[in-house]
Write an enzyme that holds these catalytic residues in place. Structure first.
Site, mmCIF file in Angstrom:
data_model
loop_
_atom_site.group_PDB
_atom_site.id
_atom_site.type_symbol
_atom_site.label_atom_id
_atom_site.label_comp_id
_atom_site.label_asym_id
_atom_site.label_seq_id
_atom_site.Cartn_x
_atom_site.Cartn_y
_atom_site.Cartn_z
ATOM 1 N N HIS A 131 -78.608 9.026 50.489
ATOM 2 C CA HIS A 131 -79.023 10.013 49.482
ATOM 3 C C HIS A 131 -79.739 9.310 48.335
ATOM 4 O O HIS A 131 -79.315 8.230 47.922
ATOM 5 C CB HIS A 131 -77.810 10.754 48.905
ATOM 6 C CG HIS A 131 -77.157 11.702 49.875
ATOM 7 N ND1 HIS A 131 -76.043 12.448 49.527
ATOM 8 C CD2 HIS A 131 -77.427 12.003 51.167
ATOM 9 C CE1 HIS A 131 -75.681 13.195 50.557
ATOM 10 N NE2 HIS A 131 -76.507 12.947 51.558
ATOM 11 N N PRO A 189 -61.949 9.354 40.241
ATOM 12 C CA PRO A 189 -62.944 9.388 41.327
ATOM 13 C C PRO A 189 -64.290 10.023 40.970
ATOM 14 O O PRO A 189 -65.202 10.007 41.785
ATOM 15 C CB PRO A 189 -62.225 10.225 42.395
ATOM 16 C CG PRO A 189 -61.266 11.063 41.642
ATOM 17 C CD PRO A 189 -60.815 10.225 40.484
ATOM 18 N N LYS A 213 -66.461 5.191 42.305
ATOM 19 C CA LYS A 213 -66.567 3.745 42.125
ATOM 20 C C LYS A 213 -65.433 2.919 42.721
ATOM 21 O O LYS A 213 -65.565 1.702 42.844
ATOM 22 C CB LYS A 213 -66.661 3.422 40.625
ATOM 23 C CG LYS A 213 -67.951 3.893 40.002
ATOM 24 C CD LYS A 213 -69.117 3.157 40.585
ATOM 25 C CE LYS A 213 -70.434 3.637 40.053
ATOM 26 N NZ LYS A 213 -71.538 3.320 40.970
#
Ligand code: APR
Ligand code: PHB
Length: 397
Positions: free
Chosen positions: A76, A297, A301
């Site tokens: 992406h 979250p 990471k």
């Protein structure tokens, strides 16, 4: 009499940190043994995150374990920030000079690493019990454990504590040595894995008056979605219908976009916290990954930070075994923590911008909307988000 074994690096935990470290060391000709108290199946089926930074993707390819990721992972080059029922794309490619992310589940990364460890004769011992670490401030620390009802001892030059937040390595450091920095958030995430084709090409992070929502995915048939909920939310109160209804409400958009639902395969609630321990080293014990730090979250990471920790540790061990130098080992904690705090800042910022805080008042909510408006209308602000999301460059040291 315990069964004794000798190795160079003893690694506790076969999560991303432990397995990436073990294979990196192997590629540098350094021996290691990984001790994991769960079964291989359990570790490989645990539903966790799935966003890989460019640096993580590049490293897995360099290590020779990136082939399936390249074939099955979804690349992406942007995400959508959605608020006031309108979506705004953050174009990573344009803002970071071509970088992107890859959607590939953590469980799949672990399968690839386990296969590579076993294919190269690596020692990854699953289902060990009563792991303990000893003599950490001596030249030869040891790990004791039980395997198949036998007492065992692993004598090492170094121990890598890759056993996660609830592991035994961090608590084994004598009192007073470590300083903990902690923030828990007054909400959690209700996450589902669903047999539904993703309703969007890219991830959608949504700010909504009812709370945060995230649309993510695993592949063309599997969607992963999250809802902001109470930190101690009872999952039994959430039927699949109620979950989809709530997702539909929070992700609603003015442009006629539709959310495709499907059977919920797995659902659960996770708490949200930011946590860092300093230093990340005591004697011959080096902490890496979730054993040393936890990020909420929202910035995707956790996995990537664990990988950069062990990338830095592997370089330091390689320097020690090839040149006998302690330089990089001595600076390991300081170098990692510089990155850890930047990633903590980014994860806290994403969390603060996108979630509803129970004590916030209408001023705070207007401020959050103004921040979202700024991030999606200022190139400078969008670039800041983009460069952190795709992953800050690893500093040479
Ligand atoms: N003895 C042996 N193994 C242990 C012990 C113990 N006492 N305690 C925990 N473990 C194992 C766990 O079963 C787990 O497989 O250590 C491993 C730690 O792995 P993770 O928790 O995945 O931590 P880490 O490798 O640092 O990766 C961090 O993984 O879980 C995600 O969100 C997390 O993204 C973050 C990333
Ligand atoms: C996921 O795909 O599980 C995911 C994606 C982005 C996040 C967190 C989790 O920020």
């Amino acid at each position: 009499m315990p069964k004794a074994q000798r190795t160079q690096v003893g690694i506790v935990g076969a999560g991303p940190a432990g397995l990436v470290l073990s294979h990196l060391l192997y590629l540098h000709g350094i021996e290691s043994v990984v001790l994991e108290n769960r079964s291989r199946t359990y570790v490989e089926e645990r539903v966790r995150a799935g966003v890989l930074e460019q640096n993580t993707v590049d490293l897995l390819c360099e290590m020779g374990v990136g082939e399936r990721m390249k074939r099955e992972g979804l690349v992406h080059y942007g995400i959508e920030l959605r608020f006031k029922r309108r979506g705004h794309r953050i174009d990573f490619q344009e803002l970071t000079g071509g970088k992107g992310i890859t959607i590939y589940a953590q469980a799949e990364v672990l399968k690839d690493l386990n296969n590579a460890r076993i294919a190269t004769g690596g020692q990854v011992l699953f289902e060990v019990e009563d792991v303990g670490v000893h003599d950490l401030d001596s030249p030869m620390p040891k790990i004791t454990y039980r395997k198949d009802d036998a007492d065992c001892e692993l004598h090492c030059d170094f121990i890598a504590g890759c056993d996660g937040f609830h592991g035994i390595c961090r608590p084994s450091v004598p009192a007073g040595v470590l300083t903990e920095y902690d923030r828990t958030y007054p909400f959690g995430w209700l996450g589902i894995l669903a047999q539904a084709p993703p309703s969007s090409e890219e991830l959608i992070y949504t700010y909504h008056e009812l709370g945060f929502a995230l649309l993510s995915m695993r592949n063309s048939q599997l969607s992963r979605l999250y809802l902001q909920c109470a930190p101690d939310e009872d999952i039994n109160g959430w039927s699949d219908d109620r979950i989809w209804r709530e997702l539909r409400t929070r992700l609603a958009s003015t442009n006629g976009w539709k959310l495709t639902d499907g059977p919920v395969l797995q659902k659960g609630v996770t708490g949200m916290r930011s946590f860092v321990v300093e230093p990340m080293q005591y004697g011959r014990l080096y902490l890496a990954g979730d054993s040393a730090h936890i990020v909420p979250p929202t910035g995707a990471k956790g996995l990537n930070l664990a990988v950069t920790d062990v990338q830095i540790l592997a370089r330091a061990l390689e320097e020690y075994y090839s040149k006998g130098s302690h330089n990089l080992l001595d600076s390991y904690s300081e170098v990692c923590l510089r990155r850890v705090w930047k990633v903590q800042r980014f994860s806290w910022w994403m969390t603060s911008m996108l979630h509803r805080f129970p004590d916030d008042n209408p001023f705070d909510q207007r401020r959050q909307l103004a921040e979202l408006d700024y991030v999606t209308s200022s190139r400078a602000a969008a670039k800041t988000l983009a460069e952190n999301y795709v992953g800050l460059p690893l500093e040479d040291h």
